[in-house]
Scaffold this motif. Sequence first.
Motif, short mmCIF file in Angstrom:
data_model
loop_
_atom_site.label_atom_id
_atom_site.label_comp_id
_atom_site.label_asym_id
_atom_site.label_seq_id
_atom_site.Cartn_x
_atom_site.Cartn_y
_atom_site.Cartn_z
N THR A 17 95.15 -84.22 20.09
CA THR A 17 93.90 -83.48 19.82
C THR A 17 93.95 -82.74 18.48
O THR A 17 93.12 -81.87 18.23
N ALA A 18 94.91 -83.07 17.61
CA ALA A 18 95.08 -82.35 16.34
C ALA A 18 93.83 -82.40 15.47
O ALA A 18 93.54 -81.46 14.74
N ASP A 19 93.06 -83.50 15.56
CA ASP A 19 91.86 -83.61 14.72
C ASP A 19 90.76 -82.63 15.12
O ASP A 19 89.83 -82.40 14.36
N SER A 20 90.88 -82.02 16.29
CA SER A 20 89.89 -81.02 16.72
C SER A 20 90.53 -79.66 16.97
O SER A 20 89.96 -78.81 17.65
N ASP A 21 91.71 -79.44 16.39
CA ASP A 21 92.43 -78.17 16.55
C ASP A 21 91.58 -77.03 16.00
O ASP A 21 90.79 -77.22 15.06
N VAL A 22 91.73 -75.83 16.55
CA VAL A 22 90.98 -74.68 16.06
C VAL A 22 91.45 -74.24 14.68
O VAL A 22 90.70 -73.58 13.95
N ASN A 23 92.65 -74.62 14.28
CA ASN A 23 93.20 -74.24 12.99
C ASN A 23 92.78 -75.27 11.92
O ASN A 23 93.05 -76.46 12.04
#
Length: 86
Positions: A17-23
């Motif tokens: 889910t890194a492509d939608s991470d909050v950062n």
Amino acid sequence: MVQSDNLEAITRLNASTADSDVNALVRAITRLRSAGWVTMFRWIPRETNKLADAMAKLDASYDLSLFAVLPVSLQSFIMSDISTLV
């Protein structure tokens, strides 16, 4: 290959889910990775990579350098790292 002692950062960068991470930085790195680069993010405990930790803390007088000879101030760290491999 990127190695870091920051387990949270490595976990987030390797998450599906890194492509939608909050950062925003995690998302930006994920976009760069999707550009076809072969990349790997790996967690390395600080205790087993003392030389890199010491080099990261060097004062600015070294700038960005390639050392022909390891500075004396770092020699004990490499011996410590080697001993963790045995």
